[in-house]
Each structure stands twice: as structure tokens, then as C-alpha cells.
Design a protein around this motif. Structure first.
Motif, PDB file in Angstrom:
ATOM      1  N   LEU A  59      33.513   9.424 -62.781  1.00  0.00           N
ATOM      2  CA  LEU A  59      32.360   7.800 -61.999  1.00  0.00           C
ATOM      3  C   LEU A  59      30.504   8.942 -62.582  1.00  0.00           C
ATOM      4  CD1 LEU A  59      33.133   5.224 -59.890  1.00  0.00           C
ATOM      5  CD2 LEU A  59      32.776   4.741 -62.327  1.00  0.00           C
ATOM      6  N   LYS A  60      31.014  10.157 -62.257  1.00  0.00           N
ATOM      7  CA  LYS A  60      29.505  11.216 -61.906  1.00  0.00           C
ATOM      8  C   LYS A  60      30.078  11.880 -63.112  1.00  0.00           C
ATOM      9  CE  LYS A  60      30.806  12.486 -56.625  1.00  0.00           C
ATOM     10  NZ  LYS A  60      30.864  13.279 -56.190  1.00  0.00           N
ATOM     11  N   ASP A  61      30.345  11.351 -63.998  1.00  0.00           N
ATOM     12  CA  ASP A  61      30.052  12.300 -65.478  1.00  0.00           C
ATOM     13  C   ASP A  61      29.499  11.181 -66.324  1.00  0.00           C
ATOM     14  OD1 ASP A  61      31.442  14.676 -64.997  1.00  0.00           O
ATOM     15  OD2 ASP A  61      33.356  13.773 -66.052  1.00  0.00           O
ATOM     16  N   ALA A  62      30.171  10.151 -65.902  1.00  0.00           N
ATOM     17  CA  ALA A  62      29.312   9.015 -66.519  1.00  0.00           C
ATOM     18  C   ALA A  62      27.723   8.238 -65.495  1.00  0.00           C
ATOM     19  CB  ALA A  62      29.951   7.786 -66.468  1.00  0.00           C
ATOM     20  N   GLY A  63      27.365   9.539 -65.272  1.00  0.00           N
ATOM     21  CA  GLY A  63      25.979   8.851 -64.361  1.00  0.00           C
ATOM     22  C   GLY A  63      25.143   8.427 -63.391  1.00  0.00           C
ATOM     23  N   ILE A  64      26.490   7.737 -62.665  1.00  0.00           N
ATOM     24  CA  ILE A  64      26.636   6.813 -62.173  1.00  0.00           C
ATOM     25  C   ILE A  64      27.057   7.342 -59.852  1.00  0.00           C
ATOM     26  CG2 ILE A  64      28.281   4.739 -61.166  1.00  0.00           C
ATOM     27  CD1 ILE A  64      29.313   4.942 -64.093  1.00  0.00           C
ATOM     28  N   ASN A  65      26.256   6.481 -59.555  1.00  0.00           N
ATOM     29  CA  ASN A  65      25.711   7.343 -57.964  1.00  0.00           C
ATOM     30  C   ASN A  65      27.107   7.357 -57.219  1.00  0.00           C
ATOM     31  OD1 ASN A  65      24.706   8.402 -55.089  1.00  0.00           O
ATOM     32  ND2 ASN A  65      23.528   6.343 -54.803  1.00  0.00           N
ATOM     33  N   ALA A  66      27.864   8.150 -57.861  1.00  0.00           N
ATOM     34  CA  ALA A  66      29.722   7.747 -56.811  1.00  0.00           C
ATOM     35  C   ALA A  66      29.593   9.027 -55.318  1.00  0.00           C
ATOM     36  CB  ALA A  66      30.932   8.085 -57.946  1.00  0.00           C
ATOM     37  N   LYS A  67      30.444   9.043 -54.897  1.00  0.00           N
ATOM     38  CA  LYS A  67      30.085  10.145 -54.003  1.00  0.00           C
ATOM     39  C   LYS A  67      31.978  10.022 -53.883  1.00  0.00           C
ATOM     40  CE  LYS A  67      25.833  10.497 -51.671  1.00  0.00           C
ATOM     41  NZ  LYS A  67      25.903  11.211 -52.305  1.00  0.00           N
ATOM     42  N   ASP A  68      32.057  11.096 -53.353  1.00  0.00           N
ATOM     43  CA  ASP A  68      34.072  10.385 -52.606  1.00  0.00           C
ATOM     44  C   ASP A  68      33.672  10.782 -51.516  1.00  0.00           C
ATOM     45  OD1 ASP A  68      36.962  12.454 -53.100  1.00  0.00           O
ATOM     46  OD2 ASP A  68      36.516  13.188 -51.343  1.00  0.00           O
ATOM     47  N   ILE A  69      34.569  10.445 -50.448  1.00  0.00           N
ATOM     48  CA  ILE A  69      34.505   9.895 -49.098  1.00  0.00           C
ATOM     49  C   ILE A  69      34.411  11.147 -48.243  1.00  0.00           C
ATOM     50  CG2 ILE A  69      37.284   9.921 -49.026  1.00  0.00           C
ATOM     51  CD1 ILE A  69      34.630   8.188 -46.501  1.00  0.00           C
ATOM     52  N   GLU A 128      32.964  13.743 -48.258  1.00  0.00           N
ATOM     53  CA  GLU A 128      31.782  13.818 -49.716  1.00  0.00           C
ATOM     54  C   GLU A 128      30.417  13.220 -48.212  1.00  0.00           C
ATOM     55  OE1 GLU A 128      28.469  14.695 -53.643  1.00  0.00           O
ATOM     56  OE2 GLU A 128      30.964  13.575 -54.059  1.00  0.00           O
ATOM     57  N   PHE A 129      30.776  11.882 -48.637  1.00  0.00           N
ATOM     58  CA  PHE A 129      30.100  10.809 -47.937  1.00  0.00           C
ATOM     59  C   PHE A 129      30.114  11.245 -46.266  1.00  0.00           C
ATOM     60  CE2 PHE A 129      29.936   7.935 -45.093  1.00  0.00           C
ATOM     61  CZ  PHE A 129      28.351   6.307 -45.731  1.00  0.00           C
ATOM     62  N   LEU A 130      30.944  11.353 -45.645  1.00  0.00           N
ATOM     63  CA  LEU A 130      31.561  11.986 -44.706  1.00  0.00           C
ATOM     64  C   LEU A 130      30.510  13.192 -43.786  1.00  0.00           C
ATOM     65  CD1 LEU A 130      35.352  10.925 -43.877  1.00  0.00           C
ATOM     66  CD2 LEU A 130      33.050  10.004 -42.809  1.00  0.00           C
ATOM     67  N   GLY A 159      32.597  19.188 -57.717  1.00  0.00           N
ATOM     68  CA  GLY A 159      32.261  20.241 -57.639  1.00  0.00           C
ATOM     69  C   GLY A 159      32.542  20.556 -55.508  1.00  0.00           C
ATOM     70  N   ILE A 160      33.714  19.889 -55.095  1.00  0.00           N
ATOM     71  CA  ILE A 160      33.740  19.516 -54.016  1.00  0.00           C
ATOM     72  C   ILE A 160      35.037  20.946 -53.228  1.00  0.00           C
ATOM     73  CG2 ILE A 160      34.040  17.723 -52.280  1.00  0.00           C
ATOM     74  CD1 ILE A 160      32.862  16.603 -53.563  1.00  0.00           C
ATOM     75  N   LYS A 161      34.144  21.822 -52.858  1.00  0.00           N
ATOM     76  CA  LYS A 161      35.511  22.510 -51.835  1.00  0.00           C
ATOM     77  C   LYS A 161      35.668  22.360 -51.150  1.00  0.00           C
ATOM     78  CE  LYS A 161      36.793  27.265 -52.152  1.00  0.00           C
ATOM     79  NZ  LYS A 161      36.411  28.730 -52.552  1.00  0.00           N
ATOM     80  N   ASP A 162      33.894  22.682 -49.847  1.00  0.00           N
ATOM     81  CA  ASP A 162      33.703  23.274 -49.095  1.00  0.00           C
ATOM     82  C   ASP A 162      34.007  22.144 -47.433  1.00  0.00           C
ATOM     83  OD1 ASP A 162      34.377  25.533 -49.461  1.00  0.00           O
ATOM     84  OD2 ASP A 162      31.975  25.963 -50.203  1.00  0.00           O
ATOM     85  N   GLN A 163      33.105  20.654 -48.131  1.00  0.00           N
ATOM     86  CA  GLN A 163      33.195  20.131 -47.332  1.00  0.00           C
ATOM     87  C   GLN A 163      34.726  19.784 -46.531  1.00  0.00           C
ATOM     88  OE1 GLN A 163      31.256  20.034 -50.550  1.00  0.00           O
ATOM     89  NE2 GLN A 163      30.245  19.374 -51.161  1.00  0.00           N
TER      90      GLN A 163
END
Length: 369
Positions: free
Chosen positions: A228-238, A240-242, A271-275
Motif C-alpha cells: 500500500l505504501k508503494d502505491a502512495g497510500i497512507n498506510a501505517k504498520d500497527i 509504527e502507529f503505536l 524501513g521500520i526497524k527500531d519502532q
């Protein structure tokens, strides 16, 4: 598929070699054709007419699509796009029986996922490989769990329930719903398929409908979120959101030692590693240990279509998990959950494999995690 656009993406590769040691298939085989730069060269050669497209199939199919090469690449080569576009080019050229088998598999997983939960738990039939490696088992539904409804005051966000995710890991989606509400937001559940698995496999997918939702789309599947992110859509992993909404941990918790397993499309695709690591480290009683971050070999339907390579990677991953001396493995993708859980069953291990959202929710709700 725009062949010129694909070609333009391939010429960004300067063949520096930074991707080689990041690539799981190259590290196993040592073959240039099983490396990212090798596969890019094959695609470029096919476009230039120096090579028949059919000669690229074996090597592109053996790619996990883990995108670890993108993290390692100093030139910003969009390898994920190259792979998906090349597979889209190749899909119509496959033998009819193979195309049909791939379509049936993808349709079952994405359109009728609850069938997976009703089928006998036998090893999946060898539709795509004649090798002797043990195949992926039909995944087992997650054990049930309930999480309370929490009053909310901050507005509404969307939660993508997913296909395989909701059919096999519905309690994890409910855990995500609980955590979102705990952050003060009510949840709008999205039940339609996002098309990530089809897109990764070379099918043309229109994801623009997901731009019509107000607010972010929260995902519990790393592959869905990445697509979804690659398609330019505003998506967030859970996770990432928390992290971004200032997650507050519970006051106490029983001691436990865990390993966090990076889902490839979370670490490299998003690119979500540390969160996720920081969220887990905030939980009282939790001791986290690092393990090798190489792909576990699940990779969508890869462990069915490429069982030999997938098995090598799973065995490597399981040895790393056992060596870490942990009680639980936490990860953020349904494919990783199912594949690593299979290793735990095969080894008669008490090590639990659980999604990040469910693990955090259980600690917050005073359940055993």
C-alpha cells in the motif's frame, strides 16, 4: 507493464556489489544469477533483446522479494519495483498449468482464505516443485483470545483486516483493534483485499480505492503495508502507529525473554526497524535478544513455490532462535508467523511464535504473553 519504465529502473544499478551479502539466495548459492544485481542484469538483457524473457524465469522465481538489497544499496535502486514489473511481464508466458495453479493458489489465499482454516492440516501438495524438501504445511488458525472494547475520544482510524491475516490470525487483529482504542482512537475495519500477494507474484492490481479512506490505514501484515505504501497510500504498520501515538506501557509484567524477528517487508520494504524494538523494550519484564535478520523463507507463497530454498532459510532461522534461548518469538507478518510456527512444531519446541500486536496487547491486558 511499461517496459521503458522498467528499463530505466534497471540502469540505475551500477553493479557495485553491496547487495550481494544482503541477499539470502546469493549467500546460499554464491551464484551471480541468484543475486539482485545479477537478476537486474538479466531483466535488462531481456529488454534489450540479448536474452529470452523465459530464461529469466527460474532466477526471478527464486528471488524472495525480501528487499534486503534495497537497504544495502547506495544508489537507491528500486529493486522491489523491478521484480514486480518483471514478474508481471513473465506471468502470461508461463505454461498454462503453472499459471492456473498459481492463480488457484492466490485466489484461495486472498478470496477464500477461510478455506485454509477448514482444510485438514496436511502438508501442501507439491504443485510447483519436484524437490525433496519438506513443504509448507497448511497454516493453523491462531488460538482464540478476546480483548475488551475501550472508550475512545480522538477520532477514527482504519484497520485493514487482511485476507490470510484475518482468517488465520483474527485474534491478532482484535489485539490491534484493542491497542488502537487504547491509544484513544475508534476503529473502522476494512475487509477488502489489498492485492499485495497478487502484486508480489506478478499480477496487475489496482489499489487506488484505498486512497478513498479518510485517515491512515493501519496494517498488521508487513506485506500489505509495504504494498500500500508503494502505491502512495497512507498506510501505517500497527507498531509504527503505536510508536507515533506515544504508546504507554502497562505498569508491570511477568519476566519473559523474547526475540524480535524482522518481517522483511517491514524492515526493508517500509524501513521500520527500531519502532517495534523500542515498543517491546518498554514492556515491564521483557528481555529482548537479537537474532540474525535474514529472511525466514516464507515470503508470501515462496515456501510453497520454492520449498528447497525456503527450507534452508527456515532451518537457519530456527537454529538462530534456539541459540538465543528465548521463550517467545515476536514478529509482524502472517507468513513469518505460519512458517516459523511450523518449525516450532517440527522441533517439538515450547517456543511460542506470536504477532507483535498480540504480544503487546496481552501484556497490556494482563494476559499471559
Amino acid at each position: 507493464m511499461n517496459e521503458q519504465e522498467l528499463y530505466d529502473k534497471t540502469v540505475k544499478c551500477i553493479r557495485c556489489g553491496f547487495c550481494l551479502e544482503a541477499c539470502p539466495t546469493f549467500r546460499i548459492t554464491g551464484q551471480e544469477t541468484e543475486s539482485p544485481r545479477g537478476r537486474i542484469y538479466l531483466v535488462r538483457s531481456a529488454i534489450e533483446g540479448e536474452l529470452n524473457w523465459k530464461d529469466t524465469v527460474k532466477h526471478l522465481d527464486r528471488c524472495l522479494g525480501c528487499r534486503a538489497c534495497e537497504t544495502a544499496c547506495p544508489s537507491g535502486v528500486e529493486y522491489g519495483d523491478i521484480l514486480e514489473m518483471a514478474r508481471e511481464k513473465l506471468e502470461p508466458q508461463r505454461p498454462f498449468i503453472e499459471r492456473t495453479a498459481r492463480t488457484v493458489l492466490l485466489n484461495t489465499v486472498t478470496k477464500h482464505p477461510k478455506l485454509l482454516a477448514k482444510l485438514p492440516f496436511k502438508k501442501a501438495p507439491k504443485l510447483f516443485s519436484k524437490g525433496k524438501a519438506q513443504q509448507a504445511e497448511l497454516p493453523r488458525p491462531e488460538s482464540e483470545a478476546t480483548f475488551p472494547t475501550v472508550p475512545t475520544t480522538k477520532g477514527t482510524v482504519n484497520l485493514l483486516m487482511g485476507c490470510v491475516m484475518d482468517a488465520l490470525y483474527h485474534p491478532t487483529n482484535e489485539a490491534a483493534r484493542y491497542l488502537i482504542e487504547r491509544q484513544g482512537y475508534s476503529v473502522n475495519k476494512i475487509t477488502q483485499c489489498c492485492g499485495a500477494l497478487q502484486k508480489h507474484s506478478g499480477k496487475k492490481v489496482d489499489q487506488q480505492q484505498f486512497k478513498n479512506f479518510d485517515g491512515p490505514i493501519i496494517t498488521t501484515s508487513a506485506g500489505c503495508g509495504s504494498s500500500l505504501k508503494d502505491a502512495g497510500i497512507n498506510a501505517k504498520d500497527i507498531a509504527e502507529f503505536l510508536y507515533e501515538t506515544d504508546f504507554q506501557p502497562p505498569q508491570n509484567g511477568q519476566p519473559i525473554t523474547i526475540a524480535y524477528q524482522d518481517a522483511c517487508h517491514l524492515r526493508h520494504g517500509q524501513g521500520i526497524k527500531d519502532q517495534p524494538r523500542q515498543l517491546l523494550d518498554r514492556l515491564p519484564g521483557v528481555t529482548r535478544r537479537e537474532i540474525d535478520d535474514t529472511c525466514c523463507g516464507s515470503a508470501g507463497i515462496y515456501n510453497i513455490t520454492q520449498p528447497e530454498m525456503a527450507r534452508i532459510l527456515l532451518d537457519q532461522k530456527w537454529r538462530a532462535i534456539e541459540a538465543a534461548g528465548v521463550q517467545t518469538v515476536v514478529t509482524g507478518n502472517p507468513g513469518c508467523l505460519a512458517w516459523i510456527s511450523q518449525a516450532a512444531r517440527e522441533n517439538n519446541s515450547p517456543i511460542r511464535v506470536v504477532h507483535t500486536a498480540r504480544f503487546i496487547a496481552e501484556r497490556c491486558h494482563n494476559k499471559q504473553a
